[in-house]
Design an enzyme around this catalytic site. Structure first.
Site, PDB file in Angstrom:
ATOM      1  N   LYS A 208       0.758  -1.147   0.050  1.00 57.46           N
ATOM      2  CA  LYS A 208       0.080   0.209  -0.123  1.00 57.46           C
ATOM      3  C   LYS A 208       0.802   1.298   0.047  1.00 57.46           C
ATOM      4  CE  LYS A 208      -3.927   1.715   2.783  1.00 57.46           C
ATOM      5  NZ  LYS A 208      -4.741   1.315   3.824  1.00 57.46           N
ATOM      6  N   GLU A 214      10.564  -4.761   4.389  1.00 53.71           N
ATOM      7  CA  GLU A 214      10.283  -6.474   3.909  1.00 53.71           C
ATOM      8  C   GLU A 214      10.205  -6.281   2.318  1.00 53.71           C
ATOM      9  OE1 GLU A 214       8.817  -5.079   6.519  1.00 53.71           O
ATOM     10  OE2 GLU A 214       8.895  -6.422   8.253  1.00 53.71           O
ATOM     11  N   GLY A 268      -5.088  -2.541   5.200  1.00 53.47           N
ATOM     12  CA  GLY A 268      -4.116  -3.637   4.584  1.00 53.47           C
ATOM     13  C   GLY A 268      -4.912  -5.048   4.822  1.00 53.47           C
ATOM     14  N   ARG A 269      -5.206  -5.117   6.077  1.00 59.70           N
ATOM     15  CA  ARG A 269      -5.701  -6.637   6.361  1.00 59.70           C
ATOM     16  C   ARG A 269      -7.137  -6.911   6.075  1.00 59.70           C
ATOM     17  NH1 ARG A 269      -4.584  -3.408  10.556  1.00 59.70           N
ATOM     18  NH2 ARG A 269      -6.322  -2.656  11.993  1.00 59.70           N
ATOM     19  N   GLU A 354      -4.559  -7.564  14.982  1.00 55.58           N
ATOM     20  CA  GLU A 354      -3.950  -6.262  14.607  1.00 55.58           C
ATOM     21  C   GLU A 354      -5.078  -5.126  14.733  1.00 55.58           C
ATOM     22  OE1 GLU A 354      -0.460  -5.736  11.629  1.00 55.58           O
ATOM     23  OE2 GLU A 354      -2.310  -4.793  10.600  1.00 55.58           O
ATOM     24  N   HIS A 385      -4.308 -33.927  17.299  1.00 55.73           N
ATOM     25  CA  HIS A 385      -3.252 -34.825  17.727  1.00 55.73           C
ATOM     26  C   HIS A 385      -2.108 -33.953  18.029  1.00 55.73           C
ATOM     27  CE1 HIS A 385      -4.710 -38.659  16.185  1.00 55.73           C
ATOM     28  NE2 HIS A 385      -5.158 -37.806  15.179  1.00 55.73           N
ATOM     29  N   LYS A 513       8.744  -0.866  12.848  1.00 54.83           N
ATOM     30  CA  LYS A 513       9.391  -0.335  11.695  1.00 54.83           C
ATOM     31  C   LYS A 513      10.449   0.526  11.937  1.00 54.83           C
ATOM     32  CE  LYS A 513       5.177  -0.970   8.968  1.00 54.83           C
ATOM     33  NZ  LYS A 513       4.097  -0.317   8.140  1.00 54.83           N
TER      34      LYS A 513
END
Ligand code: F6P
Length: 546
Positions: A208, A214, A268-269, A354, A385, A513
């Site tokens: 965005k 990253e 974003g999410r 978030e 399990h 950041k």
């Protein structure tokens, strides 16, 4: 214009819920199942979904009081403010309109006096054309070869949504192989590159802001690798971008025809429905991508227009608040009974934690009640399990969402009934538990000695009364998946509204950041500045080995 600021704990219903909690907290779900006046209130059928809420520690009164809480916190006002583009993301001064991105062509949503639907439609058309051109081979790489692989380069919301959906809809895949690079860990990108043929790979940089460390590091590593293999001119043919930052994209060298816009009013999410979902469209074809959006849009209508008593996201949110704030259950697990949804827990961790991991209310005051839960989970039956032991016999109360599908996807799948029998048996066992009598009788019937029974029985008793929601959906399709994800998005929103927090900002993530870039400078210059003694010593140790 903005969301109202109502402290939920100051409402009448909260006080009544507190009193009611004392009366109901030790009740058994199995008896509540029989006692409820209107069992239909605890089971909702909508489209392909059957949502069973009956295995919860709630009775008719709990439900009534929770619904009153939603009224007192003025949820309807919040819902219409969100859908009609009011600035409800106050700290970032933004509207929140991921629902507009998946709304129908014929709808009209105004932002600052302009209907935003035509421009969203234009982007959808662009996604469609691009997808079709890549799949047909009309768009080729710099050496004129058809693309066989795509790589989504992004992180957080620019990765988790697409990666979860691409994995979930693998059955519907096109011929393209889809890869995801997210971590700034160079080993991640290098492992992916190892598998790729530069001539036939298309890279999509999704960011965005186009400033995320990253994503830019990975994009540059890939760009350098690609140039070393195919020469400088290959970048225009092998890269596409999804971003709001036109200048940075230009500087990176991406062809403007391969650039897809994003809007700052889509968080974003919550962005997988927008051009951020380009890798989804390429991976499953545009029609399937569009059906995903249609499914989400149907859930939006359900959420907007259904009375709270049969409103799936509202009820799920209220029940979750009940456990979080009254039973003090800190975590909640999500267990999908399909391997296709193996990335759903990770996706929901970002979406939920978030959004609602906040401790300051909408007035800017520190809250004195619990907000966002810890979300975790894995697919059934693998989870059985792994961590089910703790859910069944541990000391913590962990409400769970069980998600299952009536039909498998592969015609040859002969194991589906086995999978689903586990699905049903587990929620029943979590509720019923196993009494001392049952344990003793079971041991007796296998000829165990009285002495052995006495020493073993305590370990074999299951307390039961572990709450679960069961979501039984007809089939995992792009449409049902869209509805499922939109359901969780709305649940997040309802919880945020009631907790009186802002769900659509993420200041807590921004800190990382800033800090990392400061430390990186020190590492690059081999000069450690003032830190606490622990951090200084760790940094010294790191630098002495490099
Ligand atoms: O994780 C924090 C965050 O800001 C997310 O909200 C966002 O999805 C992600 O970083 C990536 O940001 P961008 O899309 O700007 O690269």
């Amino acid at each position: 214009m903005t969301l109202k600021k109502i402290n939920p704990t100051q409402t009448k219903s909260w006080e009544k819920l507190n009193d009611h909690f004392d009366k109901i907290k030790n009740k058994k779900i199995k008896s509540l199942l029989e006692e409820r006046n209107n069992p239909d209130n605890f089971n909702i059928t909508w489209e392909d979904f059957n949502v069973d809420l009956s295995k919860n520690i709630i009775d008719d009164t709990t439900l009534d009081l929770l619904l009153q809480l939603a009224e007192e916190c003025e949820l309807s006002d919040a819902i219409s403010k969100q859908f009609y583009g009011q600035v409800i993301n106050e700290t970032e001064n933004r509207a929140v309109l991921h629902t507009a991105v998946r709304s129908l062509k014929s709808s009209e949503i105004e932002l600052d006096g302009v209907n935003i639907i035509p421009s969203l439609e234009k982007t959808r058309e662009k996604i469609k054309d691009f997808t079709n051109n890549v799949l047909s081979g009309k768009l080729k790489g710099s050496t004129n070869k058809k693309f066989t692989d795509i790589v989504n380069i992004g992180i957080g919301g620019s990765d988790l949504g697409p990666v979860m959906i691409v994995e979930a809809l693998k059955y519907y895949s096109t011929s393209l192989k889809t890869h995801f690079v997210s971590n700034v860990d160079g080993d991640h990108v290098l492992e992916i590159i190892k598998k790729l043929d530069p001539e036939t790979t298309l890279f999509i940089v999704v960011s965005k802001t186009f400033t995320t460390q990253e994503t830019l590091s990975n994009a540059n590593t890939i760009k350098n690798w690609l140039i070393s293999k195919l020469g400088k001119n290959c970048v225009v043919k092998h890269f596409a971008a999804v971003s709001t930052n036109e200048n940075a994209i230009k500087e990176f060298g991406i062809n403007s025809e391969n650039v897809f816009p994003m809007n700052d009013w889509v968080g974003g999410r919550f962005s997988l429905w927008s051009a951020v979902g380009l890798s989804i469209s390429l991976s499953v074809g545009y029609n399937n991508f569009n059906n995903l959006l249609l499914g989400a849009n149907k859930m939006d209508d359900h959420f907007k227009n259904t009375s709270y008593r049969s409103n799936i996201p509202v009820l799920l949110a209220l029940i979750s608040i009940w456990y979080n704030n009254f039973f003090k259950a800190e975590t909640q697990a999500v267990i999908p009974y399909t391997q296709y949804l193996n990335r759903l827990p990770a996706y929901l961790q970002q979406a939920i934690m978030e959004s609602n991991g906040k401790s300051v209310d909408r007035n800017g005051d520190t809250v004195d009640y619990q907000t966002g839960n810890i979300i975790w989970g894995d697919t059934g039956t693998n989870a059985q399990h792994a961590f089910f032991q703790l859910i069944h016999q541990g000391t913590k109360l962990i409400p769970c969402d069980f998600i299952g599908f009536k039909k498998p996807l592969h015609k040859e799948n002969t194991q589906h009934d086995k999978l689903m029998s586990n699905f049903f048996a587990q929620t029943e066992a979590l509720m019923m538990g196993k009494t001392e009598n049952e344990v003793v009788n079971e041991l007796k019937s296998s000829n165990t000695s009285t002495e052995k029974i006495d020493s073993l029985k305590a370990f074999k008793i299951f307390p039961g009364n572990k709450p679960t929601n069961t979501l039984l959906i007809n089939k995992l399709s792009p449409e049902s998946l869209g509805s499922l994800i939109a359901m969780y998005e709305h649940k997040i929103f309802v919880q945020g509204v009631i907790w009186n927090i802002f769900s659509y900002d993420q200041w807590g993530v921004e800190l990382g950041k800033q800090l990392a870039s400061k430390v990186l400078k020190e590492i690059n210059e081999n000069k450690i500045s003032n830190h606490d003694s622990s951090t200084s010593s760790l940094l010294k140790n790191y630098l002495s080995n490099s």
